[in-house]
Write a protein that holds these residues in place. Structure first.
Motif, PDB file in Angstrom:
ATOM      1  N   THR A 251       0.597  -4.845   9.494  1.00 47.41           N
ATOM      2  CA  THR A 251      -0.129  -3.633   9.868  1.00 47.41           C
ATOM      3  C   THR A 251       0.711  -2.657  10.678  1.00 47.41           C
ATOM      4  OG1 THR A 251      -0.980  -4.713  11.865  1.00 47.41           O
ATOM      5  CG2 THR A 251      -2.334  -4.850   9.868  1.00 47.41           C
ATOM      6  N   ARG A 252       1.928  -3.055  11.036  1.00 51.04           N
ATOM      7  CA  ARG A 252       2.790  -2.145  11.788  1.00 51.04           C
ATOM      8  C   ARG A 252       4.244  -2.363  11.396  1.00 51.04           C
ATOM      9  NH1 ARG A 252       1.611  -4.487  17.871  1.00 51.04           N
ATOM     10  NH2 ARG A 252       1.918  -6.689  17.412  1.00 51.04           N
TER      11      ARG A 252
ATOM     12  N   THR B 243      -0.412 -10.390   6.723  1.00 51.85           N
ATOM     13  CA  THR B 243      -0.922  -9.027   6.656  1.00 51.85           C
ATOM     14  C   THR B 243      -0.123  -8.184   7.639  1.00 51.85           C
ATOM     15  OG1 THR B 243      -3.152  -9.799   6.117  1.00 51.85           O
ATOM     16  CG2 THR B 243      -2.930  -7.548   6.939  1.00 51.85           C
TER      17      THR B 243
ATOM     18  N   ARG C  21       0.234  -2.787   4.932  1.00 50.17           N
ATOM     19  CA  ARG C  21      -0.598  -1.604   5.150  1.00 50.17           C
ATOM     20  C   ARG C  21       0.152  -0.318   4.803  1.00 50.17           C
ATOM     21  NH1 ARG C  21      -3.495  -0.118  10.936  1.00 50.17           N
ATOM     22  NH2 ARG C  21      -4.345   1.903  10.300  1.00 50.17           N
ATOM     23  N   ASP C  22      -0.607   0.705   4.420  1.00 54.89           N
ATOM     24  CA  ASP C  22      -0.016   1.975   4.027  1.00 54.89           C
ATOM     25  C   ASP C  22       0.835   2.557   5.162  1.00 54.89           C
ATOM     26  OD1 ASP C  22      -2.125   4.306   5.304  1.00 54.89           O
ATOM     27  OD2 ASP C  22      -2.900   2.282   5.009  1.00 54.89           O
TER      28      ASP C  22
ATOM     29  N   VAL D  38       3.646   1.662   6.405  1.00 56.64           N
ATOM     30  CA  VAL D  38       4.470   0.760   7.209  1.00 56.64           C
ATOM     31  C   VAL D  38       5.926   0.798   6.724  1.00 56.64           C
ATOM     32  CG1 VAL D  38       4.926  -1.705   7.638  1.00 56.64           C
ATOM     33  CG2 VAL D  38       2.632  -0.781   7.954  1.00 56.64           C
TER      34      VAL D  38
ATOM     35  N   SER E 174       0.091  -8.795   2.309  1.00 54.91           N
ATOM     36  CA  SER E 174      -0.422  -7.432   2.183  1.00 54.91           C
ATOM     37  C   SER E 174       0.292  -6.561   3.211  1.00 54.91           C
ATOM     38  CB  SER E 174      -1.931  -7.386   2.452  1.00 54.91           C
ATOM     39  OG  SER E 174      -2.646  -8.149   1.498  1.00 54.91           O
TER      40      SER E 174
ATOM     41  N   SER F  79      -1.796 -13.060  10.231  1.00 56.20           N
ATOM     42  CA  SER F  79      -2.712 -11.963   9.911  1.00 56.20           C
ATOM     43  C   SER F  79      -3.500 -11.595  11.174  1.00 56.20           C
ATOM     44  CB  SER F  79      -3.648 -12.378   8.787  1.00 56.20           C
ATOM     45  OG  SER F  79      -4.493 -11.344   8.416  1.00 56.20           O
ATOM     46  N   PRO F  80      -3.117 -10.527  11.877  1.00 55.86           N
ATOM     47  CA  PRO F  80      -2.010  -9.633  11.537  1.00 55.86           C
ATOM     48  C   PRO F  80      -0.658 -10.304  11.798  1.00 55.86           C
ATOM     49  CG  PRO F  80      -2.919  -9.035  13.666  1.00 55.86           C
ATOM     50  CD  PRO F  80      -3.827 -10.112  13.102  1.00 55.86           C
TER      51      PRO F  80
ATOM     52  N   ALA G 163       0.823  -1.209   0.000  1.00 50.77           N
ATOM     53  CA  ALA G 163       0.000   0.000   0.000  1.00 50.77           C
ATOM     54  C   ALA G 163       0.860   1.264   0.000  1.00 50.77           C
ATOM     55  CB  ALA G 163      -0.945  -0.009   1.194  1.00 50.77           C
TER      56      ALA G 163
END
Length: 218
Positions: free
Chosen positions: A198-199, A196, A180-181, A183, A178, A210-211, A162
């Motif tokens: 996320t941080r 996934t 996250r934007d 990161v 995936s 995931s996460p 992202a």
């Protein structure tokens, strides 16, 4: 396919190193843009073989085909951290390295793509993304706006990166992941298949799930 690879007399010549899965896929990516004259490999059991009419040669081919461009795509989840040393061991000038982008990939005119980069079929690289040197991106991955992909990194297939992500040098992102934007993923980190993120991920960490959670180092 073999005839197509060798028939383009006006096309620039290309050598692929080593004879591995990435290079085999690069053969298709190069069609119509390069005339592939050989794979290069150091394994005695591979030298002398042919794949779709393209021979597997020793490193002597680098001198014998001194006008040929080179695409070096070593690396796997087990060896990705060795990529810089392996590629630098070819002792080639930067201008000798090719940029190979599949005709079915979409790369924004606003993106910046380095040398010795392989971008496979279905990949989308959007506005202001920066792909540094010696990067390999597998099919159907999307690299969104303002992403930075550090040198020597490998990104698997069907990955979504992202906007604003910063992927460090010598990283490995497994297929289906995936990110996250915004990161940041540190140098030498590995993102597992289908994870996934996320941080932020520390340098040399391994994250899965995931996460995604940190497991340690490989």
């Amino acid at each position: 396919m073999a005839a197509m690879q060798h028939s383009g007399g006006s096309l620039p010549q290309l050598l692929l190193f080593p004879f591995n899965g990435n290079a085999i896929e690069a053969l298709d990516c190069a069609a119509g843009a390069f005339a592939v004259v050989g794979f290069i490999d150091d394994s005695p059991d591979k030298i002398g073989r042919e794949y779709h009419g393209v021979p597997v040669l020793t490193r002597e081919a680098l001198a014998e085909h001194s006008d040929a461009m080179v695409l070096a795509v070593p690396g796997s989840p087990r060896s990705y951290r060795d990529r810089a040393g392996i590629i630098n061991g070819l002792l080639l000038a930067p201008e000798r390295y090719a940029q190979v982008i599949h005709r079915g990939a979409t790369v924004s005119s606003q993106a910046d793509v380095g040398h010795n980069v392989l971008i496979m079929a279905g990949v989308v690289v959007t506005s202001n993304a920066r792909i540094h040197h010696h990067v390999c991106i597998l099919p159907n991955t999307v690299v969104h706006h303002d992403v930075v992909v550090g040198a020597w990194s490998l990104i698997g297939s069907n990955v979504s990166v992202a906007g604003g992500v910063i992927l460090g040098e010598n990283c490995y992102v497994g297929s289906g992941a995936s990110i996250r934007d915004g990161v940041r993923i540190g140098d030498g980190a590995l993102v597992g298949l289908g994870s996934t993120v996320t941080r932020h991920v520390p340098p040399y960490a391994v994250v899965v799930g995931s996460p995604a959670k940190e497991l340690g180092q490989p």
